[in-house]
Structure formats: C-alpha cells, structure tokens
Enzyme design. Sequence first.
Site, mmCIF file in Angstrom:
data_model
loop_
_atom_site.group_PDB
_atom_site.id
_atom_site.type_symbol
_atom_site.label_atom_id
_atom_site.label_comp_id
_atom_site.label_asym_id
_atom_site.label_seq_id
_atom_site.Cartn_x
_atom_site.Cartn_y
_atom_site.Cartn_z
ATOM 1 C CB SER A 118 -0.933 0.002 1.205
ATOM 2 O OG SER A 118 -0.192 -0.093 2.388
ATOM 3 C CG HIS A 139 -3.199 -0.862 -2.797
ATOM 4 N ND1 HIS A 139 -3.483 0.457 -2.522
ATOM 5 C CD2 HIS A 139 -3.197 -1.502 -1.604
ATOM 6 C CE1 HIS A 139 -3.666 0.597 -1.219
ATOM 7 N NE2 HIS A 139 -3.497 -0.576 -0.644
ATOM 8 C CD GLU A 151 -4.701 2.912 -5.277
ATOM 9 O OE1 GLU A 151 -4.998 4.111 -5.252
ATOM 10 O OE2 GLU A 151 -3.851 2.428 -4.501
ATOM 11 C CG ASN A 189 -3.044 4.468 1.349
ATOM 12 O OD1 ASN A 189 -4.004 4.684 2.089
ATOM 13 N ND2 ASN A 189 -2.517 3.260 1.196
#
Lengths: 285, 263
Positions: A118, A139, A151, A189
């Site tokens: 991540s 991800h 992702e 993130n």
Amino acid sequence: MALSIGIVGAGTMGAGIAHVAALHKINVSLYDINEEVIRRSVERINFEMKRGVDKSKISEEDMKQAMNRIKKRTNINDLDTCDIIIEAVLEDIRVKKDLFKKLDQVAHHTTILATNTSSLSVTSIASATKKPERVIGMHFFNPVHLMKLVEVVKGTLTSDETVKRTTEIAHQIGKKTVQTKDTPGFIVNRVARPFYGEALKLLSEGVASVQEIDHIVKNSGGFKMGPFELMDLIGNDVNLSVTESVYEQMYHDPRFRPSPLQKQMVEAGLFGKKSKKGFYNYEEL
Amino acid sequence: MSKQVKSNKLKVVSKKDTVHHNHPEGGKHLVCLLGDEQLVKEYSTTFQSAGIAVLELKSLASLKTSAKKILMGFELSLESTELKLTNLKALDESLPAQIPIVSNAVTSTVLTQAQSIGHKERLIGIAAFPTLLENKLVELTPSLYTSAEIAEYVKLFFTGLKKEIAVVEDSVGMVMPRILCQIINEALFTVQNDVANPKDIDTAMKFGTNYPHGPIEWGEKIGFKNIVTVLDALYKNHGEERYSVAPLLRQMAIAGTFWHKEK
C-alpha cells in the site's frame, strides 16, 4: 483453462484475496511459511463465506466449490504454475525484496509477480528480480470482499502487457480497476492523507473535538465514517506508518507532515479498535 | 453584479408549511440573503422549501424599506472583500439591534468580520460552502463577542429546518470546508503529477475508501474558484506550505471548469 493465482502471505489481505478469487471460479494456491497461519486463514475465509450464505449473498453450493478451489501450500515451489502470484506479506521493503528474488527464481517465466503493497515502491521491489517488466502493484483494500477497488500500479519498468493482463485478472476477480503510476501512496493513500491530516490538525488547534469533527464530516460532508473513527479502525500505528512513509518518499513535502498528536498516541499504545483504546474507548464496560 | 433588485418581494409561502419562529416584533418570517450568487441560491431554495419567506437582495437599496420585516440577515460571500464588509455594515445599520446576522466565516474569522460593525454581539459565523447544505448538518461559529441569545436563536432557526448544528471554534476554514478543500487540492496535485487521470482518481476515492463523491467531480460542482479562495485564506492565515494551491487547480479556477484529460 481456469485461471490460477498464487497468494503469498495468509494474513488478512491474503485471505481476503483468496476469498474473492475463489468465489470468482479461480484456482487459488494460498501459501504461507507457517502452516498454522494458513489453517486459521482458511477457517476465517470459511467463516466469512458462511456469513455470505446466511445473508443469501451466495449459495451453499457456491461456497462449497469456492472452498474447494483454495489449496493450502507451505512449499513455495508449488506456486510455479500460477498465472499470477500476489504477494501480501509484511509492509517491509527488505522482506518483500527477498521474497521477490525468490519468486523470480521459482515462478514460470510468464508468471506475473504482483505486490499488494500500500505504500512501498513497486519499482524498488521489482529491482530485486531479473525481470522487472513482469512485476506490478495490485493494491486491494480491506476488507477485500467488500471493497470494490484494485489500484493497478505500474512500476518504472513494468511492461504494458503486464499492466493489461493484471487489469484483466482483477476484473475476473470482480474488481474495478484504476491505473496509477508508482508514486508514494498511489491514488487512494495519497489523496486521503488530508482527510486524516487536516482532522488531526483541527483537533490539535482546538477547533473542534474528536467527536465533533467525526460528526461534522459525516453529517455535513456526507462521508460514511469520520476521520477519527476510521483511524481507530485502520489502527493509528498503521495510519501513522503510511503517513510517515509517504512523507519520507516525498522528501518531506509539508503537505504530508505527520501529526505529533498521532505519534504520541502510537507511543502510548492507543492504536484504536484492536487495542481497545484509541481516539475512542472500545473497552466493554 | 446587477444593480437591479430582482426579487425584493416575498416569495410565495404556503401557510401550512410555515415554520414557526417568533419574530421579536411578531412580523412575517422573512430571511434576507446577500452575497455569493451560488450560495444565495442554495440557501434560498432550502429555506423556501421549509416554508420560510426569503428576500434575495441583489442590492442594498431596498434593505431599509423591508428592514422591519426581516427576521434574520445572511451575508454569504465566501471571500472577505470590501463588498462583504459593506454588506455587513448595511445589515448592521438597517436591521433592528436584536436581529441576528449570520455571516459566511469560511475564509475569515467572525472576530475579524465583527470589527466592521457596531453590534458585534449579533454576528455569528456559518460554514457556507457550495454543496454542503444538501446534507443535514450546519456548522456555526460564534466569535468572542457573540451573545448566547443570538447563538441560541440561530441554532433554533436551523433546528426548525430539521438541520443538526455543530458549534466550532472561530477558525479560518472551519471544519468541513477545510478538510474537503485539502482533499480536492491533493487530487489536483495527483493529476498534475501525472499519477493517474481524473476519472480514475474519482473512481479510486469512491470505491477504495467510500467517499460520497469523487474529489474532482465534487470540486467541479463546488467551483474550483471557491476551493482556491479557501486554500489561499488558509495559507495566509497559517503561513504554512501545506496549504499551497496545486498550480493546475489555480488554472482550473481561472478556466472555470475542469479540463477532462483524455488518456
């Protein structure tokens, strides 16, 4: 021929990926060095699927077939025939690099090597292999069976063919995909950093309390969860470490500066739900 | 801005829908709105659908003649310009002293704004920001001067509209606009740095972390200009680089829309 995926690391994320893949008729080899970890992981998948059956989301037959598609593996060499191997181990660059070096030797030369990192650099992980063009980021989000997104992270040397095939595989697992370059925090993130960072800053400036900020974000902004509830759920240690990682990788761009307040909470062991105390108290009274 | 007063007459109010507020002088329930066009429209629609008569003031000329009927004055300009201060002064000079004045306090504190009027105790701040009134909570902020009676009165007014109230400290950006503008700013940095395309960023935030809207489509709805206004105010107030505006966001603010990047 049915698609087959290998999953390395039978923790929360590994189990989640195995769960959704098996339900989408994909053969799964779930690998971990620790047999006990795999046993508990499969038990957990069984438990989660049972809940799906109870809620009539899947049939009992679906569940039975899906559980049969998950093979427990403790020998990494058994992953050699997989179309893709997805790594979901500890977020530690040394551990991941060592693992990818090994996977590069074990896996068939056409196998895609994906990391579920991540916050670490896919390019850096790929550098441990001889064929970085087949290494990619995939991800997933926790809980995997509920969160629709993957992702797809293109490292500096990842080939277009690897991106294309990985995207197709993600769709076969029933996920929505977005494509992102290998930059700190990728999309989610990174763009979500201010959700936590500004909330922490508002709190430390005394503009509003934890409860008030959560309440406002949910009822004025329409978000499902407030930032403090979410930090408690993710774990303040995990949330801080993602922030620190992005901050370091961005060469201390002030937009990503971690909050001293959160650091102190982590030092005090106030991780959130999992430690029964965080911004809120979860101890049973 | 048009000098003509377009709608200085009472909007139709259905009798059975009337929300009960006791005007100190026992008059009609009339709220007057000044400032940002987009916000005036949002507030006007919300108030009217709750049965409250609204006076949208396009100029100050008619304020004096209708002043006695006004229950509450709203100044909704986002930016703290001369115009906003002129509006506040006019409301303060025209409305009876016990009538509350509610002012948009997203880009400047109520304390600062209060310096331009005589009856400082009747001024209270609101987080008026496009799209937020769709939801059920309203953020209010009193200044050091704001009287408890005024705060209570304004709270009751919104409770009557079935809105929840949160009272926060008098601080630039307040809570929701500040967090939201920073998220949208980061989304624009992400496009600018060519990490992903705008559509994927919106998809990622909705399906990877359950945001109610994608940050870029949301920013477009709010108006990129308004986001830049808030971020510039935060930057000026805090003097911190973390509030620096993504150059692409500033361009979009000038262009008025988002450039949909094809990939």
